[in-house]
Design an enzyme around this catalytic site. Structure first.
Site, PDB file in Angstrom:
ATOM      1  N   TYR A  61       0.773  -1.192   0.221  1.00  0.00           N
ATOM      2  CA  TYR A  61      -0.083  -0.074  -0.169  1.00  0.00           C
ATOM      3  C   TYR A  61       0.833   1.234  -0.039  1.00  0.00           C
ATOM      4  O   TYR A  61       1.567   1.369   0.895  1.00  0.00           O
ATOM      5  CB  TYR A  61      -1.073   0.069   1.320  1.00  0.00           C
ATOM      6  CG  TYR A  61      -1.931  -1.035   1.074  1.00  0.00           C
ATOM      7  CD1 TYR A  61      -2.307  -1.667  -0.041  1.00  0.00           C
ATOM      8  CD2 TYR A  61      -2.897  -1.079   2.125  1.00  0.00           C
ATOM      9  CE1 TYR A  61      -3.407  -2.794  -0.030  1.00  0.00           C
ATOM     10  CE2 TYR A  61      -3.913  -2.013   2.039  1.00  0.00           C
ATOM     11  CZ  TYR A  61      -4.166  -2.949   1.203  1.00  0.00           C
ATOM     12  OH  TYR A  61      -5.003  -3.930   1.153  1.00  0.00           O
ATOM     13  N   SER A 163      -5.139 -13.776   1.527  1.00  0.00           N
ATOM     14  CA  SER A 163      -5.956 -12.955   0.537  1.00  0.00           C
ATOM     15  C   SER A 163      -5.993 -13.493  -1.097  1.00  0.00           C
ATOM     16  O   SER A 163      -4.645 -13.741  -1.417  1.00  0.00           O
ATOM     17  CB  SER A 163      -5.487 -11.616   0.659  1.00  0.00           C
ATOM     18  OG  SER A 163      -6.088 -10.511  -0.152  1.00  0.00           O
ATOM     19  N   GLN A 185      -9.381 -13.470   2.702  1.00  0.00           N
ATOM     20  CA  GLN A 185      -9.650 -12.007   2.223  1.00  0.00           C
ATOM     21  C   GLN A 185      -9.835 -12.192   0.897  1.00  0.00           C
ATOM     22  O   GLN A 185      -9.014 -11.847  -0.174  1.00  0.00           O
ATOM     23  CB  GLN A 185      -8.744 -11.183   2.602  1.00  0.00           C
ATOM     24  CG  GLN A 185      -9.208  -9.639   2.610  1.00  0.00           C
ATOM     25  CD  GLN A 185      -8.064  -8.650   2.921  1.00  0.00           C
ATOM     26  OE1 GLN A 185      -7.989  -7.545   2.441  1.00  0.00           O
ATOM     27  NE2 GLN A 185      -7.550  -8.721   4.393  1.00  0.00           N
ATOM     28  N   LEU A 217     -17.969  -2.289  -1.602  1.00  0.00           N
ATOM     29  CA  LEU A 217     -18.882  -1.329  -2.314  1.00  0.00           C
ATOM     30  C   LEU A 217     -18.624  -1.432  -3.789  1.00  0.00           C
ATOM     31  O   LEU A 217     -18.948  -0.628  -4.719  1.00  0.00           O
ATOM     32  CB  LEU A 217     -18.731  -0.045  -1.982  1.00  0.00           C
ATOM     33  CG  LEU A 217     -19.127   0.339  -0.476  1.00  0.00           C
ATOM     34  CD1 LEU A 217     -18.908   1.738  -0.304  1.00  0.00           C
ATOM     35  CD2 LEU A 217     -20.245  -0.230  -0.158  1.00  0.00           C
ATOM     36  N   GLY A 219     -15.685  -1.317  -5.637  1.00  0.00           N
ATOM     37  CA  GLY A 219     -14.717  -0.352  -6.073  1.00  0.00           C
ATOM     38  C   GLY A 219     -15.332   1.004  -6.288  1.00  0.00           C
ATOM     39  O   GLY A 219     -15.147   1.785  -7.222  1.00  0.00           O
ATOM     40  N   GLN A 270     -10.995   7.143   3.161  1.00  0.00           N
ATOM     41  CA  GLN A 270     -10.098   7.542   3.874  1.00  0.00           C
ATOM     42  C   GLN A 270     -10.818   9.009   4.329  1.00  0.00           C
ATOM     43  O   GLN A 270     -10.269   9.738   4.737  1.00  0.00           O
ATOM     44  CB  GLN A 270      -8.998   8.219   3.165  1.00  0.00           C
ATOM     45  CG  GLN A 270      -8.242   6.896   2.517  1.00  0.00           C
ATOM     46  CD  GLN A 270      -7.944   5.907   3.474  1.00  0.00           C
ATOM     47  OE1 GLN A 270      -7.123   6.024   4.379  1.00  0.00           O
ATOM     48  NE2 GLN A 270      -8.464   4.598   3.320  1.00  0.00           N
TER      49      GLN A 270
END
Length: 304
Positions: A61, A163, A185, A217, A219, A270
């Site tokens: 990330y 994931s 995940q 959602l 994306g 965010q």
């Protein structure tokens, strides 16, 4: 009318013994747009104050294709260093195993280095959950399991997860692990319903894994649907959201949470207001009729 159970205030994270909130906050974009430690601190406090305790990040990330690898972990680490009391209030999860430009590396040497590097960036002695981000098909699951078990035995990692693994990949790795997986995940949303029908969630229930849903959602597509299918799914969600005075986002999160596998949606926003709003999804109760109406809209055809 048959009603589905409301999500509990806390769920167990697989068999780890760790109690988690029924919804998580993800930090995929935490380091975007020049965010500072003060910006990150505000978001973390917002999530904690809303009752969210599971925080999901990853070493990749912040990576933009050329740089930024580890930036989200580094930013979170700065916050934890400045406010050490926060660490005890959260269940901290991170991921690794994506190694540009390889693109994946789960050799024992790399995994050991990746875990140590994450701990250093996060400025913590251990993470509560460490997950392989995407599978490396060139790594034998026995060798991967040995590296992960070593990290647990060394006290660097408390619990393990994966994931984006297929069901056979989950089963193979779990077979070789002494410290069994506690999470999986996959991408799950009202627009990405594969897990409901391909056996992934059934396997999770069978193995006692907590499913953590990334991109719940779709994306962002659910917020502004453009296709006939997306519009139909949005309408089915709104049929529940509007009478309750909640947003479509909250309805989508709660729709996932109503599944008996105990799906934990990961809020990707965010925006402090959206994070706080999302935490309210745990109070939304679904009927079977309304829940299946969303599924039918997502399938595009009636159930048999």
């Amino acid at each position: 009318m048959s009603l589905l159970p409301i999500a509990p205030a806390y769920r167990q994270l697989g068999s780890s013994g760790l109690a988690i909130s029924p919804i998580a906050w993800g930090m995929w974009r935490l380091a975007d747009d020049g965010a500072t430690a003060a910006d990150a601190s505000k978001l973390i406090h917002t999530a904690l104050d809303a009752g969210i305790t599971l925080f999901d990040t990853a070493d990749i990330y912040g990576f933009d294709g050329t740089g930024g690898f580890g930036d989200a972990e580094t930013l979170l680490g700065e916050v934890l260093h400045a406010e050490p009391a926060l660490r005890g209030r959260m269940v901290l999860a991170t991921k690794g195993g994506i190694a540009p430009p390889s693109p994946y590396d789960q050799s024992p040497h790399y995994l050991a280095k990746a875990i140590d590097a994450s701990l250093k960036r996060l400025q913590t002695d251990a993470v509560d959950l460490w997950q392989i981000h995407r599978p490396d098909i060139l790594a034998h699951p026995h060798e991967v399991a040995r590296a992960l078990d070593n990290a647990v035995m060394a006290g660097k990692v408390r619990a393990l997860g994966v994931s984006n693994f297929t069901m056979p990949q989950v089963a193979a790795l779990n077979h070789f692990l002494d410290h069994k997986l506690v999470t999986t995940q996959p991408e799950i949303s009202p627009l990405r319903i594969d897990s409901f029908e391909n056996g992934e969630l059934d396997q999770a229930m069978m193995l006692g894994l907590t499913p953590m849903a990334w991109s719940p959602l779709g994306g962002g597509q659910l917020l502004d649907p453009k296709t006939p299918r997306g519009i139909a799914v949005a309408a089915a969600l709104d049929a529940v959201a509007t009478p309750r005075g909640i947003s479509r986002s909250v309805a989508a999160y709660s729709w996932l949470m109503a599944h008996p596998a105990g799906i934990v949606p990961i809020i990707g926003s965010q925006n402090p207001a959206r994070i706080a709003e999302g935490a309210a999804a745990g109070a939304v109760q679904w009927s079977r009729t309304d829940w299946y109406a969303v599924l039918v809209a997502a399938r595009g055809v009636k159930l048999p």
